[in-house]
Scaffold this active site. Structure first.
Site, PDB file in Angstrom:
ATOM      1  N   CYS A  59       0.021   6.791   7.750  1.00  4.40           N
ATOM      2  CA  CYS A  59      -1.326   6.232   7.777  1.00  4.40           C
ATOM      3  C   CYS A  59      -2.319   7.272   8.285  1.00  4.40           C
ATOM      4  O   CYS A  59      -2.025   8.048   9.196  1.00  4.40           O
ATOM      5  CB  CYS A  59      -1.341   5.004   8.682  1.00  4.40           C
ATOM      6  SG  CYS A  59      -2.967   4.266   8.916  1.00  4.40           S
TER       7      CYS A  59
ATOM      8  N   CYS B  52      -4.041   5.413  12.064  1.00  2.99           N
ATOM      9  CA  CYS B  52      -3.312   5.432  13.343  1.00  2.99           C
ATOM     10  C   CYS B  52      -2.527   6.718  13.541  1.00  2.99           C
ATOM     11  O   CYS B  52      -2.049   6.990  14.641  1.00  2.99           O
ATOM     12  CB  CYS B  52      -2.383   4.229  13.437  1.00  2.99           C
ATOM     13  SG  CYS B  52      -1.049   4.203  12.219  1.00  2.99           S
TER      14      CYS B  52
ATOM     15  N   TRP C 127      27.882  22.669  40.727  1.00  2.00           N
ATOM     16  CA  TRP C 127      26.496  22.283  40.962  1.00  2.00           C
ATOM     17  C   TRP C 127      25.562  22.990  39.972  1.00  2.00           C
ATOM     18  O   TRP C 127      24.717  22.359  39.337  1.00  2.00           O
ATOM     19  CB  TRP C 127      26.092  22.635  42.397  1.00  2.00           C
ATOM     20  CG  TRP C 127      24.768  22.045  42.805  1.00  2.00           C
ATOM     21  CD1 TRP C 127      24.571  20.918  43.538  1.00  2.00           C
ATOM     22  CD2 TRP C 127      23.463  22.550  42.478  1.00  2.00           C
ATOM     23  NE1 TRP C 127      23.220  20.687  43.698  1.00  2.00           N
ATOM     24  CE2 TRP C 127      22.520  21.664  43.059  1.00  2.00           C
ATOM     25  CE3 TRP C 127      22.996  23.649  41.760  1.00  2.00           C
ATOM     26  CZ2 TRP C 127      21.148  21.860  42.953  1.00  2.00           C
ATOM     27  CZ3 TRP C 127      21.626  23.843  41.644  1.00  2.00           C
ATOM     28  CH2 TRP C 127      20.720  22.954  42.240  1.00  2.00           C
TER      29      TRP C 127
ATOM     30  N   TYR D 102      23.193  21.473  37.048  1.00  2.00           N
ATOM     31  CA  TYR D 102      21.755  21.736  37.133  1.00  2.00           C
ATOM     32  C   TYR D 102      21.227  22.317  35.820  1.00  2.00           C
ATOM     33  O   TYR D 102      20.168  21.922  35.327  1.00  2.00           O
ATOM     34  CB  TYR D 102      21.503  22.687  38.300  1.00  2.00           C
ATOM     35  CG  TYR D 102      20.053  22.993  38.594  1.00  2.00           C
ATOM     36  CD1 TYR D 102      19.213  22.026  39.115  1.00  2.00           C
ATOM     37  CD2 TYR D 102      19.520  24.259  38.376  1.00  2.00           C
ATOM     38  CE1 TYR D 102      17.890  22.297  39.409  1.00  2.00           C
ATOM     39  CE2 TYR D 102      18.201  24.556  38.666  1.00  2.00           C
ATOM     40  CZ  TYR D 102      17.389  23.568  39.183  1.00  2.00           C
ATOM     41  OH  TYR D 102      16.074  23.849  39.455  1.00  2.00           O
TER      42      TYR D 102
ATOM     43  N   CYS E 299      -1.788   0.267  15.159  1.00  2.00           N
ATOM     44  CA  CYS E 299      -2.766   0.599  14.117  1.00  2.00           C
ATOM     45  C   CYS E 299      -3.910  -0.408  14.119  1.00  2.00           C
ATOM     46  O   CYS E 299      -3.681  -1.624  14.163  1.00  2.00           O
ATOM     47  CB  CYS E 299      -2.087   0.609  12.745  1.00  2.00           C
ATOM     48  SG  CYS E 299      -3.182   1.141  11.407  1.00  2.00           S
TER      49      CYS E 299
ATOM     50  N   THR F  81       0.807  -1.223   0.000  1.00  2.00           N
ATOM     51  CA  THR F  81       0.000   0.000   0.000  1.00  2.00           C
ATOM     52  C   THR F  81       0.839   1.272   0.000  1.00  2.00           C
ATOM     53  O   THR F  81       0.314   2.349  -0.263  1.00  2.00           O
ATOM     54  CB  THR F  81      -0.927   0.021   1.226  1.00  2.00           C
ATOM     55  OG1 THR F  81      -0.133   0.035   2.421  1.00  2.00           O
ATOM     56  CG2 THR F  81      -1.839  -1.200   1.235  1.00  2.00           C
TER      57      THR F  81
ATOM     58  N   ARG G 196       4.110   6.813   3.006  1.00  2.69           N
ATOM     59  CA  ARG G 196       3.360   7.954   3.522  1.00  2.69           C
ATOM     60  C   ARG G 196       2.664   7.558   4.825  1.00  2.69           C
ATOM     61  O   ARG G 196       2.331   6.387   5.024  1.00  2.69           O
ATOM     62  CB  ARG G 196       2.336   8.441   2.502  1.00  2.69           C
ATOM     63  CG  ARG G 196       1.251   7.431   2.149  1.00  2.69           C
ATOM     64  CD  ARG G 196       0.322   7.983   1.075  1.00  2.69           C
ATOM     65  NE  ARG G 196      -0.778   7.083   0.766  1.00  2.69           N
ATOM     66  CZ  ARG G 196      -0.717   6.077  -0.099  1.00  2.69           C
ATOM     67  NH1 ARG G 196       0.416   5.849  -0.744  1.00  2.69           N
ATOM     68  NH2 ARG G 196      -1.770   5.320  -0.318  1.00  2.69           N
TER      69      ARG G 196
ATOM     70  N   ASP H 158      25.692  17.681  45.645  1.00  2.00           N
ATOM     71  CA  ASP H 158      24.415  18.114  46.202  1.00  2.00           C
ATOM     72  C   ASP H 158      24.184  17.485  47.579  1.00  2.00           C
ATOM     73  O   ASP H 158      24.318  16.266  47.759  1.00  2.00           O
ATOM     74  CB  ASP H 158      23.282  17.712  45.256  1.00  2.00           C
ATOM     75  CG  ASP H 158      21.945  18.213  45.723  1.00  2.00           C
ATOM     76  OD1 ASP H 158      21.598  19.347  45.385  1.00  2.00           O
ATOM     77  OD2 ASP H 158      21.251  17.470  46.435  1.00  2.00           O
TER      78      ASP H 158
END
Length: 568
Positions: free
Chosen positions: A71, A74, A437, A441, A44, A36, A69, A457
């Site tokens: 669907c 889904c 630190w 972060y 799907c 297809t 391409r 820490d």
């Protein structure tokens, strides 16, 4: 798995996954049907094709580059955008972050590779091995899938969909969809299920994620750090002001960046968040969506991360208690860096108060905003030469903020992805006021480095204390964390949560190696900002009341003069 090792897609395992509609594989692989010319998600609802008619791809871009391409049933654009390549190729992960931010809109693959510190051929080879597609194909597929999502989920005119998805012209938009689907874009829009734009031009878009997702924990983290006037966390939603600065968004020549608006995020039905975006430039939509994905950590795969961390018996019960815990990101690197500097050696609430005053004094007023939102966070150019001492800051801290702002003005990409985590931390530590630190972060929240780990820490060391209460040294903790790679940032989040410190701790420990002195407690107290010193004083007073003795050391009694120097 090494960076140069290809992703393994076992064909038989993939076929069993789609035959059983196994949701665990959604976002991890895509199935192409040769008969297809369509590619689908593993979930799907269509009838399962024969095995010989199927091909399997690690990404939507790979399937689309192969000529398939998406669907219409889904809808692959609704699949969770999982970072399955994280931990296998950090270079690809950082490149994808740049592509999401428009890194290939006005530049080529060579420029993208230069920013990552690798060669163009090496970057193409890594993309081919880990995603099965080229960087250009990945960027184009993201644009097409975003446009398809907007067609299905909104009632925006097709011209605005093209602009919002990053297409340079309506003609290019129509040609792409005609070539891919064999029909005009407008024919893909269904008569029901789509929502119209709001009265102020809002666009609502779904942001899928891989379950589980600890949304209450995410909101609690953001609520504690919300900047007054910029962010509001109320009930089950997060709302903030936004601005796109220093970027030409999309491909519209001559478009002026710097517009501002608002975004609100709340849970949606299914495994998704719904973002309501109000912004005057629709071409900024891809950039806004990419930032929201980073803020809410939507590309994380909690099953993969949790399984790895659970191999450590110390972390296993923490992961079981919070299986959907995420690492909150940041909307803007400069905003986060300023917030982190303000938070050094004071509480989260105190830092938020200071940040609110900074915004009120130097932020851009927001016209017609949501209740509680009054300003856009000031950019570095507004703070570079500002006198911040009136906000209750010491001269050293005000100077550090000004120096940080000037450094960001000189290099707007300073918070962008680097070649490695070590390179990112080294670059950040060169900034005024940024210690180890704070650098870790920022790398964790803004650069989205999943292996960032602030070993010094205090909260992490407290969480890893043994049964006798003995805490490991930063070096010992760093050595223990080796087994948590490449997900040390998530391990840190679990450890913080186990101590109840994810939401009430200071942004930086008192021993963060930065060139700043602590904020003056008397000056902060006069302005109503509570400091860690206040908390310590309160705890000391409680200790005296409980008969544990004075927490404040007293001077030793001086012996009589006649007794001095005599052996006792």
């Amino acid at each position: 798995m090494r960076e140069d090792q290809p992703m393994d897609l076992d064909a038989e395992a993939c076929y069993r996954a789609i035959a059983t509609r196994d949701a665990r594989f959604d976002g991890r692989l895509f199935i192409a049907v040769k008969s297809t010319g369509i590619y689908c998600r593993p979930i799907c609802p269509a009838r399962t094709p024969k095995r010989e008619n199927l091909a399997f791809y690690p990404s939507a871009a790979a399937a689309q580059e192969a000529g398939y391409r998406p669907c219409l049933r889904c809808r692959p654009e609704s699949a969770p955008d999982l970072g399955v390549w994280r931990g296998t190729s950090n270079t690809v992960s950082r490149a994808l972050a740049l592509i999401e931010k428009g890194g290939l809109d006005d530049a080529d693959v060579e420029a993208l590779a230069d920013r990552l510190g690798v060669g163009e051929r090496q970057l193409r080879r890594l993309f081919r091995r880990h995603l099965g597609a080229s960087p250009i194909a990945v960027a184009q597929t993201r644009r097409v899938l975003l446009a398809k999502h907007l067609i299905h989920e909104t009632r925006l005119p097709m011209s605005e969909v093209a602009l919002a998805a990053g297409f340079g012209s309506i003609r290019r938009f129509n040609e792409t969809f005609q070539q891919l689907f064999g029909r005009a874009p407008s024919t893909l829009r269904r008569g029901t299920g789509a929502t119209s734009p709001g009265p102020a031009g809002e666009v609502a878009i779904l942001l899928p994620y891989r379950p589980p997702y600890d949304w209450p924990a995410m909101l609690a983290f953001l609520r504690a750090r919300a900047i007054p006037g910029v962010e509001v966390v109320a009930r089950d939603s997060y709302t903030r002001t936004i601005e796109v600065v220093g970027e030409v968004v999309g491909e519209v020549a001559g478009e002026v960046a710097g517009a501002h608006g608002t975004v609100a995020v709340r849970p949606a039905t299914g495994n998704a968040l719904r973002a309501t975006i109000q912004f005057p430039q629709l071409s900024a939509l891809p950039t806004i969506v990419a930032r929201l994905r980073r803020v809410f950590d939507l590309i994380a795969d909690p099953e993969v991360i949790g399984a790895h961390l659970s191999e450590d018996p110390r972390l296993a019960p923490l992961v079981a208690a919070r299986p959907g815990l995420r690492v909150a990101g940041a909307w803007d690197g400069f905003e986060l860096a300023v917030r982190a500097l303000l938070g050094q050696q004071i509480t989260v609430a105190g830092a938020a108060t200071l940040a609110g005053r900074l915004v009120a004094a130097y932020g851009k007023p927001l016209a017609g905003g949501v209740e509680g939102l009054s300003h856009v966070f000031p950019g570095p150019e507004r703070l570079a030469d500002a006198d911040l001492s009136s906000l209750g800051l010491t001269r050293a801290r005000a100077a550090a903020l000004g120096g940080l702002a000037r450094a960001v003005v000189a290099d707007p990409q300073i918070f962008g992805p680097r070649q490695s985590l070590d390179a990112a931390v080294l670059k950040l530590r060169a900034l005024p006021g940024i210690g180890e630190w704070t650098a870790q972060y920022i790398a964790m929240r803004e650069m989205r480095e999943p292996d960032a780990f602030p070993a010094a820490d205090l909260g992490l060391m407290r969480a890893m204390a043994d049964r006798k209460g003995r805490r490991p040294s930063p070096g010992a903790l760093l050595a223990r964390a080796e087994r948590w790679r490449p997900w040390r940032a998530y391990a840190a989040q679990h450890l913080w949560a186990s101590q109840g410190m994810s939401y009430d701790r200071g942004e930086a420990p008192g021993d963060d190696r930065s060139p700043l002195r602590p904020l003056h407690p008397a000056r902060l107290a006069a302005r109503g900002v509570r400091t860690d010193g206040d908390r310590e004083a309160r705890d000391a007073g409680a200790g005296r009341a409980a008969g544990r003795g004075d927490a404040r050391p007293r001077r030793a009694r001086r012996r009589p003069v006649a007794a001095r120097g005599r052996p006792r």
